[in-house]
Design an enzyme around this catalytic site. Structure first.
Site, mmCIF file in Angstrom:
data_model
loop_
_atom_site.group_PDB
_atom_site.id
_atom_site.type_symbol
_atom_site.label_atom_id
_atom_site.label_comp_id
_atom_site.label_asym_id
_atom_site.label_seq_id
_atom_site.Cartn_x
_atom_site.Cartn_y
_atom_site.Cartn_z
ATOM 1 N N GLU A 4 0.605 -1.288 0.026
ATOM 2 C CA GLU A 4 0.065 -0.042 -0.357
ATOM 3 C C GLU A 4 0.779 0.953 -0.082
ATOM 4 O OE1 GLU A 4 -3.021 -0.069 2.750
ATOM 5 O OE2 GLU A 4 -3.657 -1.923 2.731
ATOM 6 N N HIS B 21 -8.927 9.011 6.230
ATOM 7 C CA HIS B 21 -8.572 8.186 4.957
ATOM 8 C C HIS B 21 -9.137 9.828 3.730
ATOM 9 C CE1 HIS B 21 -8.561 4.854 2.437
ATOM 10 N NE2 HIS B 21 -8.002 4.320 3.887
ATOM 11 N N ARG C 80 -0.679 9.266 3.095
ATOM 12 C CA ARG C 80 -2.585 9.604 3.295
ATOM 13 C C ARG C 80 -3.238 11.469 3.206
ATOM 14 N NH1 ARG C 80 -4.485 4.578 6.667
ATOM 15 N NH2 ARG C 80 -5.132 3.716 5.174
ATOM 16 N N HIS D 24 -10.863 8.920 10.302
ATOM 17 C CA HIS D 24 -10.191 7.609 10.391
ATOM 18 C C HIS D 24 -9.592 6.557 11.429
ATOM 19 C CE1 HIS D 24 -9.809 3.814 7.997
ATOM 20 N NE2 HIS D 24 -7.996 3.473 7.723
ATOM 21 N N ARG E 45 0.412 7.356 10.364
ATOM 22 C CA ARG E 45 0.726 6.318 10.401
ATOM 23 C C ARG E 45 0.244 6.011 9.183
ATOM 24 N NH1 ARG E 45 -3.408 1.648 10.381
ATOM 25 N NH2 ARG E 45 -4.803 3.508 8.794
HETATM 26 C C1 LIG Z 1 -13.300 0.563 7.945
HETATM 27 C C2 LIG Z 1 -11.868 0.443 8.321
HETATM 28 C C3 LIG Z 1 -10.476 -0.197 7.486
HETATM 29 C C4 LIG Z 1 -9.366 -0.424 8.222
HETATM 30 N N1 LIG Z 1 -8.434 -1.270 7.780
HETATM 31 C C5 LIG Z 1 -6.775 -1.229 8.435
HETATM 32 C C6 LIG Z 1 -6.640 -2.091 8.298
HETATM 33 O O1 LIG Z 1 -6.249 -2.590 6.290
HETATM 34 N N2 LIG Z 1 -5.221 -2.569 8.544
HETATM 35 C C7 LIG Z 1 -5.067 -2.275 9.207
HETATM 36 O O2 LIG Z 1 -3.662 -2.267 10.316
HETATM 37 N N3 LIG Z 1 -5.535 -0.990 10.288
HETATM 38 C C8 LIG Z 1 -7.126 -1.544 9.499
HETATM 39 N N4 LIG Z 1 -8.114 -0.164 10.280
HETATM 40 C C9 LIG Z 1 -7.664 0.159 11.213
HETATM 41 C C10 LIG Z 1 -7.707 -0.599 12.956
HETATM 42 O O3 LIG Z 1 -8.621 -1.629 12.196
HETATM 43 C C11 LIG Z 1 -8.326 -0.411 13.702
HETATM 44 O O4 LIG Z 1 -7.222 1.205 14.403
HETATM 45 C C12 LIG Z 1 -7.820 -0.934 14.775
HETATM 46 O O5 LIG Z 1 -8.169 -2.388 14.177
HETATM 47 C C13 LIG Z 1 -7.701 -0.371 16.309
HETATM 48 O O6 LIG Z 1 -8.165 -1.756 17.359
HETATM 49 P P1 LIG Z 1 -8.184 -1.871 18.635
HETATM 50 O O7 LIG Z 1 -8.409 -3.462 18.736
HETATM 51 O O8 LIG Z 1 -7.982 -0.697 19.263
HETATM 52 O O9 LIG Z 1 -10.287 -1.159 18.715
HETATM 53 P P2 LIG Z 1 -11.339 -1.800 17.828
HETATM 54 O O10 LIG Z 1 -11.329 -2.924 16.701
HETATM 55 O O11 LIG Z 1 -12.022 -0.435 17.519
HETATM 56 O O12 LIG Z 1 -12.220 -2.334 19.521
HETATM 57 C C14 LIG Z 1 -12.135 -1.379 20.513
HETATM 58 C C15 LIG Z 1 -13.358 -2.094 21.363
HETATM 59 O O13 LIG Z 1 -14.011 -1.561 22.057
HETATM 60 C C16 LIG Z 1 -15.199 -1.187 22.609
HETATM 61 N N5 LIG Z 1 -15.541 0.031 23.585
HETATM 62 C C17 LIG Z 1 -15.341 0.990 23.628
HETATM 63 N N6 LIG Z 1 -15.817 2.090 24.676
HETATM 64 C C18 LIG Z 1 -15.870 0.767 25.137
HETATM 65 C C19 LIG Z 1 -16.627 1.021 26.731
HETATM 66 N N7 LIG Z 1 -16.727 1.966 26.991
HETATM 67 N N8 LIG Z 1 -17.108 0.326 27.566
HETATM 68 C C20 LIG Z 1 -16.770 -1.207 27.050
HETATM 69 N N9 LIG Z 1 -16.453 -1.221 25.647
HETATM 70 C C21 LIG Z 1 -15.731 -0.336 24.793
HETATM 71 C C22 LIG Z 1 -15.904 -1.236 21.669
HETATM 72 O O14 LIG Z 1 -17.277 -1.620 22.024
HETATM 73 C C23 LIG Z 1 -14.897 -2.274 20.455
HETATM 74 O O15 LIG Z 1 -15.070 -3.625 20.943
HETATM 75 C C24 LIG Z 1 -9.508 -0.155 9.715
HETATM 76 C C25 LIG Z 1 -10.571 1.350 10.380
HETATM 77 C C26 LIG Z 1 -11.057 1.454 9.523
HETATM 78 C C27 LIG Z 1 -12.196 1.756 10.526
#
Ligand SMILES: Cc1cc2nc3c(=O)[nH]c(=O)nc-3n(C[C@H](O)[C@H](O)[C@H](O)COP(=O)(O)OP(=O)(O)OC[C@H]3O[C@@H](n4cnc5c(N)ncnc54)[C@H](O)[C@@H]3O)c2cc1C
Length: 507
Positions: A117, A231, A276, A331, A366
């Site tokens: 990418e 994004h 980006r 994003h 990033r």
């Molecule tokens: C459409 C899209 C495409 C992407 N593509 C890529 C990619 O190809 N490659 C890449 O590396 N990254 C990508 N990203 C970024 C990446 O997906 C995210 O940065 C990463 O998944 C975040 O993971 P996380 O576990 O920190 O949070 P998340 O996966 O967002 O999980 C957060 C969790 O916390 C919970 N939560 C929030 N607040 C509370 C609370 N107060 N109490 C209890 N639970 C709570 C939510 O319900 C959720 O379950 C993409 C993001 C998006 C939106």
């Protein structure tokens, strides 16, 4: 151990939270994962498209690409942690534990079809079509659901940390409008991003920055909040925007303005594959000037290479052969709760991982496909470190339901106002004068929300509180940073020095 005690309390069920839970359970800890999500789609992790980058046989080159994408603002030591642990973490968890079937070239059993990418100098991204997230996230949830030492409590929100003398002892959890303390030896915040602070985002609903706000209110350090990544190519054909992965531009798609002209070569030598933030600002400028921007996928075999995006276009009534209408959308947040190489925050027994954490890996910007990896690597390290700590049951803040009814449309109106301020003054481009004014509006808004939290407790009110705290942190840190770098782009727009109009309370 009683029902409201656990060795490690993980807040959030995205890749970072699940990796922490796995690592803590491997150390013998009893783990509770509290998550607001009711379905896997409630985490950004499920939505990830392009994939997960690994170091392959050249961690130094991977490191160089991450540093370059961040304009040399990333912390080299944090980047070392990422690149040196990338291959092993992916092999251990995604390949050996979860059996994720990444796309292969068809040339040999383990010949992965590594993608590339923007701003990557090598093919190093593992993917499953263009919907990698769900192929990782669902097996991960299923695996931990079956794990004896892990309890996943869905539809359960953490509202506030229990803190005493510089140490965190657990959190107040809300479930079915009941509010109970859960005491833990350590708390791992893994609450994801802040998309709900902006009118257009790729993040799922509920991305209100809860973990960052809870940590900040408990006194933990929170940094780099001004670096909000937008994004550039989010399909805006209707009211439910969806992301069109960078990989599509990587395969040759080009951006055209409302006059049908390709414009990116005029903005950057790497054209559509420029960083980006450069592409996002160019798309905004061309949309403002010519009415729309479309992604022309005719140079590639879109249907053959991106079948799941074709399906999405069809679901949203978009005829991709005419070009996909796109606009920038919030994003990813590069900053967050400041943590060390084990995910430890500045308060005792508090950890943060994934998008709500600031590890230093991203600096001001990033590199694509590094956040799933960051969540996985730091999740494993934090979970292992968080295990084995003593639980102390202390007096918890009293959040009993007192007067549950909020005025009708209270949260909706406040969110609307907050998003408008963030979009206009703390978005892709920031004017230092307007940042000051945005802060005054946000401070007032936070004051109004705080007044309600003194007498009422509800999940939606606490989400609003999180959003107002987090928005103010972003605006404040943006105002304090006078250097345009990465996702923080300063401009001077209020040439007459006049007052930027304050958004009305009702719009
Ligand atoms: C459409 C899209 C495409 C992407 N593509 C890529 C990619 O190809 N490659 C890449 O590396 N990254 C990508 N990203 C970024 C990446 O997906 C995210 O940065 C990463 O998944 C975040 O993971 P996380 O576990 O920190 O949070 P998340 O996966 O967002 O999980 C957060 C969790 O916390 C919970 N939560 C929030 N607040 C509370 C609370 N107060 N109490 C209890 N639970 C709570 C939510 O319900 C959720 O379950 C993409 C993001 C998006 C939106």
């Amino acid at each position: 151990m009683s029902d409201n005690e656990t060795d490690v309390l993980v807040v959030g069920s995205g890749i970072a939270g699940l990796a922490s839970a796995l690592a803590a359970a491997r150390e013998g800890a009893d783990v509770t994962v509290a998550t607001k999500a009711t379905r896997p789609e409630g985490a950004s992790s499920w939505w990830a498209q392009g994939g997960i980058a690994i170091a392959r046989d050249d961690p130094e080159q991977f490191k160089a690409d991450i540093l370059a994408a961040s304009s040399d603002t990333a912390d080299p030591e944090a980047v070392d942690v990422l690149v040196e642990n990338a291959n092993a973490a992916v092999e251990d968890v995604l390949l050996e534990t979860l059996d994720v079937e990444f796309d292969t070239t068809g040339m040999g059993e383990d010949e992965f079809d590594f993608g590339r990418e923007a701003a990557h100098s090598a093919d190093r991204i593992l993917h499953v079509d263009a919907s990698t997230g769900k192929h990782v996230h669902v097996p991960f949830l299923n695996y931990l659901d079956d794990h004896d030492d892990v309890t996943i409590r869905d539809d359960t929100a953490a509202l506030e940390l229990i803190r005493h003398e510089g140490r965190v002892h657990g959190a107040i959890l809300e479930s079915d409008s009941d509010f109970e303390p859960t005491y833990a030896g350590a708390v791992v915040l893994a609450t994801g991003g802040i998309g709900d602070l902006y009118p257009r985002t790729t993040n799922p609903a509920g991305s209100t920055g809860d973990g960052i706000a809870m940590a900040a209110l408990a006194g933990a350090d929170v940094t780099d909040m001004e670096y909000v990544q937008f994004h550039p190519t989010v399909c805006v054909a209707n009211d439910s925007p969806f992301l069109v992965s960078e990989a599509v531009r990587g395969e040759g798609a080009v951006l055209r303005n409302g006059d049908g002209e390709r414009f990116m070569p005029d903005y950057h030598e790497d054209a559509e594959l420029a960083p980006r933030d450069v592409v996002a600002r160019a798309v905004k400028t061309e949309r403002d000037a010519t009415g729309e921007v479309t992604l022309d996928v005719s140079p590639l075999d879109f249907a053959g290479e991106f079948p799941d995006l074709v399906e999405k276009c069809e679901d949203h009534g978009v005829d991709y052969e005419d070009g996909i209408p796109v606009a920038p959308a919030e994003h990813f947040l590069c900053g967050g709760v400041d943590v060390d190489e084990h995910g430890r925050a500045s308060l005792g027994r508090l950890y943060a991982v994934g998008e709500c954490a600031r590890t230093g890996v991203h600096g001001a910007n990033r590199l694509a496909s590094t956040s799933l990896l960051e969540g996985l690597v730091w999740g494993l390290r934090a979970g292992a470190d968080a295990a084995g700590k003593e639980i102390d049951v202390i007096e918890a803040p009293d959040l009993l339901e007192r007067d549950p009814e909020l005025p009708e449309r209270f949260a909706e109106e406040k969110f609307h106002r907050l998003r408008r301020v963030m979009d206009e003054y703390v978005g892709l481009e920031r004017d230092p004068d307007e940042l000051g004014r945005a802060m005054s509006v946000l401070r007032r808004l936070k004051g109004e929300v705080d007044a309600y939290t003194r007498t009422r407790t509800s999940r939606s009110l606490y989400e609003l509180r999180s959003a107002s705290v987090t928005a103010l942190l972003i605006a404040r840190q943006a105002a304090e940073n006078e250097e345009s770098v990465g996702c923080h782009h300063l401009v001077e727009t209020s040439a007459d020095g006049g007052q930027a109009p304050e958004p009305r309370a009702d719009d």
